[in-house]
Enzyme design. Structure first.
Site, PDB file in Angstrom:
ATOM      1  N   GLY A  13       0.806  -1.217   0.000  1.00 43.44           N
ATOM      2  CA  GLY A  13       0.000   0.000   0.000  1.00 43.44           C
ATOM      3  C   GLY A  13       0.841   1.270   0.000  1.00 43.44           C
ATOM      4  O   GLY A  13       2.071   1.222   0.014  1.00 43.44           O
ATOM      5  N   ARG A 109      -5.547   3.165  18.264  1.00 40.21           N
ATOM      6  CA  ARG A 109      -5.056   4.449  18.798  1.00 40.21           C
ATOM      7  C   ARG A 109      -5.734   4.873  20.095  1.00 40.21           C
ATOM      8  O   ARG A 109      -5.106   5.431  20.962  1.00 40.21           O
ATOM      9  CB  ARG A 109      -5.284   5.563  17.771  1.00 40.21           C
ATOM     10  CG  ARG A 109      -4.227   5.653  16.720  1.00 40.21           C
ATOM     11  CD  ARG A 109      -4.494   6.820  15.780  1.00 40.21           C
ATOM     12  NE  ARG A 109      -3.828   6.595  14.499  1.00 40.21           N
ATOM     13  CZ  ARG A 109      -4.287   7.028  13.332  1.00 40.21           C
ATOM     14  NH1 ARG A 109      -5.424   7.719  13.273  1.00 40.21           N
ATOM     15  NH2 ARG A 109      -3.623   6.792  12.230  1.00 40.21           N
ATOM     16  N   CYS A 144      -2.660  11.558  10.164  1.00 42.60           N
ATOM     17  CA  CYS A 144      -1.763  12.495   9.476  1.00 42.60           C
ATOM     18  C   CYS A 144      -2.151  13.949   9.703  1.00 42.60           C
ATOM     19  O   CYS A 144      -1.287  14.823   9.742  1.00 42.60           O
ATOM     20  CB  CYS A 144      -1.719  12.178   7.987  1.00 42.60           C
ATOM     21  SG  CYS A 144      -3.329  12.044   7.212  1.00 42.60           S
ATOM     22  N   GLN A 171      -6.309  18.724   2.626  1.00 40.18           N
ATOM     23  CA  GLN A 171      -5.477  17.529   2.636  1.00 40.18           C
ATOM     24  C   GLN A 171      -5.155  17.001   1.236  1.00 40.18           C
ATOM     25  O   GLN A 171      -5.973  17.068   0.315  1.00 40.18           O
ATOM     26  CB  GLN A 171      -6.183  16.440   3.458  1.00 40.18           C
ATOM     27  CG  GLN A 171      -6.435  16.887   4.890  1.00 40.18           C
ATOM     28  CD  GLN A 171      -7.055  15.820   5.772  1.00 40.18           C
ATOM     29  OE1 GLN A 171      -7.847  16.134   6.641  1.00 40.18           O
ATOM     30  NE2 GLN A 171      -6.699  14.562   5.577  1.00 40.18           N
ATOM     31  N   ARG A 230     -10.517  17.864   1.120  1.00 37.20           N
ATOM     32  CA  ARG A 230      -9.515  17.299   0.218  1.00 37.20           C
ATOM     33  C   ARG A 230      -9.302  18.302  -0.922  1.00 37.20           C
ATOM     34  O   ARG A 230     -10.276  18.819  -1.473  1.00 37.20           O
ATOM     35  CB  ARG A 230     -10.033  15.980  -0.364  1.00 37.20           C
ATOM     36  CG  ARG A 230      -9.030  15.236  -1.211  1.00 37.20           C
ATOM     37  CD  ARG A 230      -8.048  14.422  -0.421  1.00 37.20           C
ATOM     38  NE  ARG A 230      -8.672  13.322   0.293  1.00 37.20           N
ATOM     39  CZ  ARG A 230      -8.046  12.630   1.246  1.00 37.20           C
ATOM     40  NH1 ARG A 230      -6.806  12.906   1.598  1.00 37.20           N
ATOM     41  NH2 ARG A 230      -8.677  11.657   1.865  1.00 37.20           N
ATOM     42  N   HIS A 237      -0.306  18.232   3.830  1.00 34.55           N
ATOM     43  CA  HIS A 237      -1.559  18.740   4.380  1.00 34.55           C
ATOM     44  C   HIS A 237      -1.341  20.164   4.884  1.00 34.55           C
ATOM     45  O   HIS A 237      -0.448  20.410   5.709  1.00 34.55           O
ATOM     46  CB  HIS A 237      -2.023  17.867   5.553  1.00 34.55           C
ATOM     47  CG  HIS A 237      -2.505  16.507   5.156  1.00 34.55           C
ATOM     48  ND1 HIS A 237      -2.624  16.084   3.854  1.00 34.55           N
ATOM     49  CD2 HIS A 237      -2.951  15.458   5.919  1.00 34.55           C
ATOM     50  CE1 HIS A 237      -3.090  14.846   3.830  1.00 34.55           C
ATOM     51  NE2 HIS A 237      -3.295  14.440   5.056  1.00 34.55           N
ATOM     52  N   THR A 323       2.587  11.791   4.296  1.00 37.83           N
ATOM     53  CA  THR A 323       2.980  10.382   4.289  1.00 37.83           C
ATOM     54  C   THR A 323       4.358  10.162   4.912  1.00 37.83           C
ATOM     55  O   THR A 323       4.757   9.033   5.128  1.00 37.83           O
ATOM     56  CB  THR A 323       2.927   9.758   2.867  1.00 37.83           C
ATOM     57  OG1 THR A 323       3.888  10.403   2.046  1.00 37.83           O
ATOM     58  CG2 THR A 323       1.545   9.892   2.264  1.00 37.83           C
TER      59      THR A 323
END
Lengths: 345, 345, 345, 345
Positions: A13, A109, A144, A171, A230, A237, A323
């Site tokens: 991925g 998380r 992120c 983003q 987005r 971002h 990323t």
């Protein structure tokens, strides 16, 4: 010292690929295993992955045979970029089997005994893994978008107290993985919704800025309001923030505090640590994703346009590489911190 | 009734071009004169303008000789899309000469005796032109980003009171005119700064939502905090809003009030008036500039994602066509309103 | 005259949606049935389709229940925007059942007894449906990239003879359907490959420009060499052409022949026919997809930069709207032509 | 060996900035002087330049005072990225004054006594500078679009003979400098015209592949037909080529010849030389500008989709980094070659 063997879960991925890129020539970690879904398992990596990075697949990786998630692994550390549809169960299983699962996935998380760590901010939270029932452990990094907000808030919270936060994110498409966002939906467009994102941004910073209290974390009590969008940007971002502080502070004091922020990754000079976790720019039209995401190897949070807010107290624009610092790089830095602190050897 | 002759000041610019497109086949106005800088004056329009609209230059316009700003004009109404470097002085001069200058430029917006009008909201403010020292008059509409914020706030202010507003804008490139934003600066990028824009968004809504008090407008007292960004979108400004209300209201009550908003342009069925000044969408990923700006001919404000805000009270995403409702269309609607109210005949 | 009932096969897809938009208020056709895959069947259209058009779903369509491909249909004409994975078999079955299947799919285009028609060029080819073994018939239009090439070649082939063609296409993302091209693959990028596309462009023009010879079409004998690329453009295929002619012709003669091109849709003033099938522009930087695709309702082929080619004879840039003239509009025009010629009543 | 002092002419422009980036830590050259227009002269570089590179202005450059074009310079080599409006006269003047002017500007490229060199292809052409009347010399590299065409043609011309070339380019916006292409013109668009570009592509390859004949170059005799377009890509020119060969060759033979191509920069291992001047990819959808321009530091020409052409003989897609190998990097490699060959010391 011989290198610690690591595996990458979800290796084909987008986040998995970034793990591979960032671990090239790493002084302490060595990619031993690549793990993915049954569809990819058994194939050489270069054939299994739809590689989208701007360097070619590293030679020692290209021919490595991808393992399946249900195989037994031998690596000490498992970096997880697994899709949330499978991460929850798989990560638990691997922790039970004795691995250190350093995960970028959202599933664990908010678990009470799982640390959500940014090592510049709350490395003391690693300690809570001792409360986990596993032979190994699960450690997570933030979403992120949360990452850069938490980084900007941390020094302000310590110096002045944070009482409320308004955030709007713009983003990048790389955050949605591959195939991710159809081009028909985003070319020349803004999509004002990202499923599940606002909830993460509104709850994760409080855990990260929270206080270790025996067997749990007391979350910081301030509210965060997020509006996540987005935009047609490849990586990076951009986020606007307005912050209410507990104690009044001038724009210059805020910038000073941001600029002086350092944490244990800087003190211990961890391999992936940026020299300055926060860069404050004075250029009126920065930060910009197309120009500033690679500062300090993509590991810094860039803050600009710090000024007074007529509604709350301070507003600013922040930016980070989603990323790198916002995903794979965050997990790797967590692993480095755990090694430096003696949790992993 | 014969049509009222109108001139377009700044006819070759982006806003000027949009005036020409929107005035095609207008039932009350007829383009008599095209006015631009000395560099364009004397040339046929099609040659003088770098035409960027998605219909060809209308045939009756293409051959019309462009006049210079310093010539005497014969039109009753002058629609001004002049650059702010020249608009201030020129508009004053034309008002003195007896013209109704309906301006999209910023120069006179905050003048004490100049109305800043959105006819759905404050058509009573037109009355202040009687305090102007001119034979004619100057009337202004708002900045393109202010427009959609003021539209969303107006019914809420009336129903619940507005006490504070946080706004982040994601603005289209067409708002910067031509040549405007260099492609190197915006392709795959976000620019978190637009010169002068935040100041307009932070001060204009209060005048529009203010109260006529004899020879001036008492501005509404709430603070607005704006963060303005440019995104790679052709047309359409997307904006996130968080609003503190004077009186608590549920999400459903807020949507109801927005949906029911109507003003004098709707009552008098003005030619350019949208049937619904505000459209509220329930689709979770809308509004989007690439999909929704042309609803109701580009004259409506589209509101989506109305939900509670953990910091203030209510948050939402709003969208509008920046060069139609946010510029040329706003000025034309102002002119139609003034004709309907008897100010111009 | 009552309207002819029509069905749309593949109604939820990109081409299907465009059929719905273009058939609004059509004078001769009325959408009776919407047909899609079993996954969509049984649902109201607005719920089944991921609508991506810039007008909302028409009200009379939104609530219509989608039928399944395996149901019996009652419409006379079936417009097919089916995916090629199912079009072949389904279209044959419907033709056998007596329907006129006017298809935009590739499956039957090269069948010996199936006409591949652009009504400005080869309406006499419709006649070959009499050789089909069906109670109804299958009629196809060309691939979207072929369309504009065939249009530009047709008058030149008639006037001068075409002996060879070099084409490079720069194709819009809408041609790939939805979800289609991932944004990660095309934002700020060019993809120099579109599966199967070059083969279509290299073989379809010769059938369209071929000669009806009893039970088959004699294909025109010239070679076409195609290089097909995808570019980050929403709608509109731009193509560079170089053409070798059988008889030398000047640039002016070529432009004259292109400008004067008319066919039966123009003579019979078909509803969807452009007044000018080919528009020749003299502006040196046109045609451009963002500016010129909607000329004549998206039904014309725009030709620019006609000039001498140092290798072959003539070169030029051509442009057309890929989902209008290049797909749904082409099929509708074919149906209108067949009604006008008496094939369908 | 002490480093050779170099100056950058046009240092504030896009190409000038790239010179600065590429010369960081260069083993043989040291930036001594930065030269720009009178408007920039006298200012520190960081203030004079609108810096658009993805690294910050290097520290030793930021404070350097920019010199004016009419000043006397002390550097041995002058790298010129001057605008063509001033390059012609200025470069001549500096060559007369004894400098080696290594220019990326078009002005002198076709001068009879000026070499147009790609060191992998025609380093013997440097020799013609001995015919120049200057105390120093002028040396040029090709246009950015020509570069990759000439690279692909060179080995084929040697092995099989090139008899004709068709090229369509899809060029990045960075090639137009700054502010360059307005975003309104290129976002979601293709512009099928770049002023002067086609003429360069149609004439420069023949000089580069020509033969030194005493006091001039005999140009290679094949015709090139170019169609140049601008696409919304940041960096990287993608080009489709069709080539007629003098001697038939299979696709495999063509690929073999391209892959085996090496020149004197490779033999002498020049600092900026790519190990492989041409990379041939077998991936069917490559090369792509967003993925492949940085291969070998942006200095290689990437060739893909080599296949038979039904009209000429062979077709392919080629790609290169337009501001690295296509501009600043080309000039630097020329300088390195001249040092290695003893022309400069």
């Amino acid at each position: 010292m011989s290198k610690i063997p690591v595996a990458i879960l979800g290796a084909t991925g987008t986040v998995g690929q970034k793990f591979i890129v960032l671990l090239q020539n790493h002084p302490h970690f060595e990619i031993r295993e690549l793990v993915a879904s049954p569809r990819s398992a058994g194939k050489p990596y270069a054939e299994a992955a739809s590689w989208k990075q701007d360097i070619p697949v590293p030679e020692d990786i290209a021919g490595k045979i991808v393992k399946s998630l249900d195989e037994t692994l031998e690596s000490t550390i498992l970096f997880s970029g697994l899709d949330s549809s499978v991460a929850g169960e798989a990560e638990t299983r691997f922790a039970e089997a004795g691995h250190f699962v350093i995960s970028n996935s959202k599933n664990h998380r908010m678990d009470k005994d799982v640390p959500l760590v940014i090592p510049e901010i709350n490395p003391d939270h690693f300690e809570i893994i001792r409360k986990q029932p596993y032979k190994g452990a699960i450690i997570t990094n933030s979403n992120c978008s949360t990452m850069f907000i938490a980084m900007a808030l941390a020094p302000l919270h310590k110096a002045f107290g944070v009482e409320a936060v308004q955030a709007t994110t713009m983003q990048a498409i790389s955050g949605a993985g591959y195939p991710g966002v159809p081009s028909i939906d985003i070319l020349g467009n803004v999509v004002p919704f990202i499923g599940g994102e606002e909830d993460k941004v509104e709850t994760e910073p409080q855990k990260i800025l929270g206080t270790l209290a025996g067997d749990h974390i007391d979350h910081a009590p301030f509210p965060v309001s997020a509006q996540c969008t987005r935009v047609p940007v490849f990586d990076g971002h951009t986020e606007t923030l307005s912050i209410k502080l507990g104690k009044k502070a001038s724009v210059d004091e805020v910038k000073e505090v941001l600029r002086n922020f350092r944490g244990m990754p800087q003190e211990k000079k961890l391999h992936s640590a940026p020299e300055f976790p926060i860069l404050v720019t004075e250029q009126e039209d920065r930060p910009q994703p197309a120009r500033d995401i690679w500062l300090q190897g993509g590991m810094s949070t860039v803050v600009g346009r710090v000024r007074e807010c007529p509604v709350l107290d301070i507003k600013m624009t922040i930016l980070g590489h989603n990323t790198v610092r916002g995903a794979a790089g965050a997990a790797i830095l967590n692993a480095e911190a755990m090694v430096a602190l003696g949790y992993i050897s």
